[in-house]
Design an enzyme around this catalytic site. Structure first.
Site, PDB file in Angstrom:
ATOM      1  N   GLU A  84      40.494  23.406  34.891  1.00 28.98           N
ATOM      2  CA  GLU A  84      40.653  24.845  35.057  1.00 28.98           C
ATOM      3  C   GLU A  84      40.109  25.284  36.411  1.00 28.98           C
ATOM      4  O   GLU A  84      38.939  25.066  36.724  1.00 28.98           O
ATOM      5  CB  GLU A  84      39.928  25.584  33.932  1.00 28.98           C
ATOM      6  CG  GLU A  84      40.184  27.080  33.943  1.00 28.98           C
ATOM      7  CD  GLU A  84      39.549  27.779  32.761  1.00 28.98           C
ATOM      8  OE1 GLU A  84      40.276  28.310  31.904  1.00 28.98           O
ATOM      9  OE2 GLU A  84      38.300  27.794  32.696  1.00 28.98           O
ATOM     10  N   LYS A 107      25.689  40.088  24.478  1.00 36.33           N
ATOM     11  CA  LYS A 107      25.146  39.632  25.746  1.00 36.33           C
ATOM     12  C   LYS A 107      26.250  39.849  26.774  1.00 36.33           C
ATOM     13  O   LYS A 107      27.157  39.033  26.926  1.00 36.33           O
ATOM     14  CB  LYS A 107      24.746  38.168  25.705  1.00 36.33           C
ATOM     15  CG  LYS A 107      24.218  37.652  27.046  1.00 36.33           C
ATOM     16  CD  LYS A 107      24.148  36.144  27.085  1.00 36.33           C
ATOM     17  CE  LYS A 107      23.792  35.633  28.473  1.00 36.33           C
ATOM     18  NZ  LYS A 107      24.872  35.874  29.467  1.00 36.33           N
ATOM     19  N   CYS A 155      42.106  32.847  30.596  1.00 36.02           N
ATOM     20  CA  CYS A 155      42.351  31.573  29.936  1.00 36.02           C
ATOM     21  C   CYS A 155      43.783  31.443  29.446  1.00 36.02           C
ATOM     22  O   CYS A 155      44.189  30.379  28.990  1.00 36.02           O
ATOM     23  CB  CYS A 155      41.372  31.369  28.784  1.00 36.02           C
ATOM     24  SG  CYS A 155      41.501  32.603  27.484  1.00 36.02           S
TER      25      CYS A 155
END
Length: 505
Positions: free
Chosen positions: A387, A177, A286
């Site tokens: 974050e 995906k 990340c």
């Protein structure tokens, strides 16, 4: 205005027109222009992608390991031949600088090279005469169809490094995906996968769709494993639902990596490393380094040096060689980052450098955020704990190592952490004390090579086996342990114990 290309989805190695009612825009992040549209594939189209992978698994899984490895060697050659083309495409749709985009593609090549060693990595274990006349062997077999749910920030590395190579070389088939914001690099790589590397049809399939339609990957019984990279909230959902349906899951999620800067560090080298770690990829990774925990004794000097170096960065069009900081991925993401900066100010942090109003001549509609520094970020300020995924540095001041490690480990995320110091004692102690799953000693981005696992901890990862390294091989295979015994003429005269082949024999 460039032409807007309407993209397709891929099943059985063929690109098909979607019946979707909705198409999602893909932008050139440097100009703000829409350059493509991708379909929000229907549930039936997602199901067809799973069916294609399921059909392909029957033959691909039975192909010899040697032949699968030969395909991977060919694929590696194709990636190197098209590295620059893929890098430019990645820079355009995402906003990474050319050097960062080249690194993105290189990080897809490294796991492909690991996959070329599968003949060794997939080997099991065996022993003869484990007990009298009994032999035992452990083999590793492919799982079946594996679903990869891709984030926007690494359109080459994550689908084509973390998800495809080890899955495929282990004998599995894949449904990707692709992320609807940055699908073009991944789509071009799939074209090359079939057209130039010559893989059999259906080994990798690709759709773009929304979260509702993608739910089928978590529940369809033909899907045996799900690998995901994205936000922690979505990751928890994917982990819980897919695991409930009996699937193997690895979910790489959010991070808020911290660096501990001690007073005895090489300040110039440390600041250079932090500039790269914090502002590289516009902070959209990340393993970025958005928080610096610095000893008070050098904090003023560090912040002044960081500001000077940040101000000198060339902010500009992602696909120009001189650019050192490109745009973020979209207008909505730019707003989100700018809102976080304002929230930090509202919470009481000191704004040392403001990148919100930067304008790049000739690219006024691009999604640019300049380097931003927030000092005196205190415990409890969300800007230092959550974050942001942008080029924003939060500075937390501490008295000493002990206070610093306590501040760092209080964060719920633990993807990575690092220390900058000249002390061997504190370096070793830090490795022992930190919650971070990937640890740097005078290294700002402690991402290991593909031969080691990407080993986040706490709320940065849900699952048992990480991507890449030996963990990656184990994730994409299941074990079978075989105990064998061959009868001789006297076998019928012997009785069988409750436990055949027990240690008493």
């Amino acid at each position: 205005m460039s032409e807007v290309k309407r993209m397709k989805y891929c099943i059985d190695g063929k690109w098909l027109e979607s019946k979707a009612d909705k198409y999602m825009p893909v932008t050139d992040s440097s100009t703000g222009e829409i350059i493509a549209e991708v379909p929000c594939c229907t549930a039936d189209e997602c199901e067809a992608a799973i069916a294609s992978a399921d059909r392909a698994f029957l033959s691909w899984s039975k192909l010899s390991m040697s032949k699968r490895v030969q395909y991977m060697f060919k694929w590696r050659e194709v990636l190197y031949a098209h590295k620059e083309e893929l890098s430019i495409l990645c820079a355009k749709e995402l906003g990474k600088t050319l050097n960062e985009a080249r690194g993105d593609v290189q990080k897809a090549i490294e796991p492909t090279e690991e996959a070329c060693a599968a003949n060794v990595l997939i080997q099991g274990d065996a022993a003869m005469q484990v007990t009298t006349d009994y032999d035992t062997s452990t083999y590793r077999f492919p799982l079946g169809v594996c679903a990869g749910i891709v984030p926007m920030n690494f359109p080459a590395m994550i689908p084509w490094g973390w998800m495809v190579p080890l899955a495929v070389v282990c004998g599995n088939t894949v449904v990707l995906k692709a992320n609807s914001q940055t699908p073009l690099t991944s789509m071009r790589m799939l074209e090359l996968f079939y057209e130039e590397a010559g893989f059999p049809e259906g080994v990798v399939n690709l759709v773009t769709t929304n979260r509702a339609e993608a739910e089928i990957f978590l529940t369809d019984p033909r899907v045996k494993a799900v690998t995901f990279v994205g936000t922690t909230g979505v990751g928890k959902h994917i982990y819980s639902v897919a695991a409930e349906h009996g699937k193997r899951v690895q979910a790489q999620c959010e991070a808020k990596n911290h660096a501990l800067v001690l007073a005895d560090c090489n300040l110039e080298a440390t600041t250079n490393a932090i500039i790269n770690s914090t502002y590289g990829c516009a902070g959209m990774r990340c393993m970025a380094l958005p928080v610096v925990v610095v000893e008070e004794a050098i904090a003023d000097r560090f912040v002044a040096m960081l500001k000077k170096k940040a101000e000198a960065m060339i902010v500009g069009c992602a696909y120009k060689e001189e650019t050192k900081l490109g745009p973020v991925v979209s207008a909505s993401h730019k707003k989100k980052v700018c809102d976080w900066i304002q929230k930090g100010i509202d919470e009481g942090a000191e704004l040392v450098l403001d990148g919100r109003n930067i304008v790049v001549p000739g690219y006024e509609k691009g999604f640019f955020v300049g380097p931003t520094i927030l000092d005196h970020v205190k415990p409890g300020m969300s800007v230092g704990d959550c974050e942001i995924f942008g080029p924003v540095t939060s500075v937390k001041r501490v008295k000493n190592y002990e206070e610093g490690i306590k501040v760092m480990n209080a964060n719920p995320f633990a993807n990575g952490s690092c220390i900058f110091t000249g002390s061997g004692y504190y370096s070793r102690k830090f490795v022992m004390d930190t919650d971070g799953g990937m640890v740097g000693v005078n290294v700002g981005i402690p991402v290991p090579s593909a031969y080691f696992p990407f080993s986040g901890n706490k709320d940065s990862f849900f699952g048992d086996l990480h991507v890449l390294g030996k963990d990656g091989i184990r994730f994409f295979t299941r074990a079978k342990t075989v105990t064998s015994h061959w009868f001789d003429e006297e076998a019928g005269k012997r009785t069988v114990n409750t436990w055949e082949g027990s240690t008493e024999q």
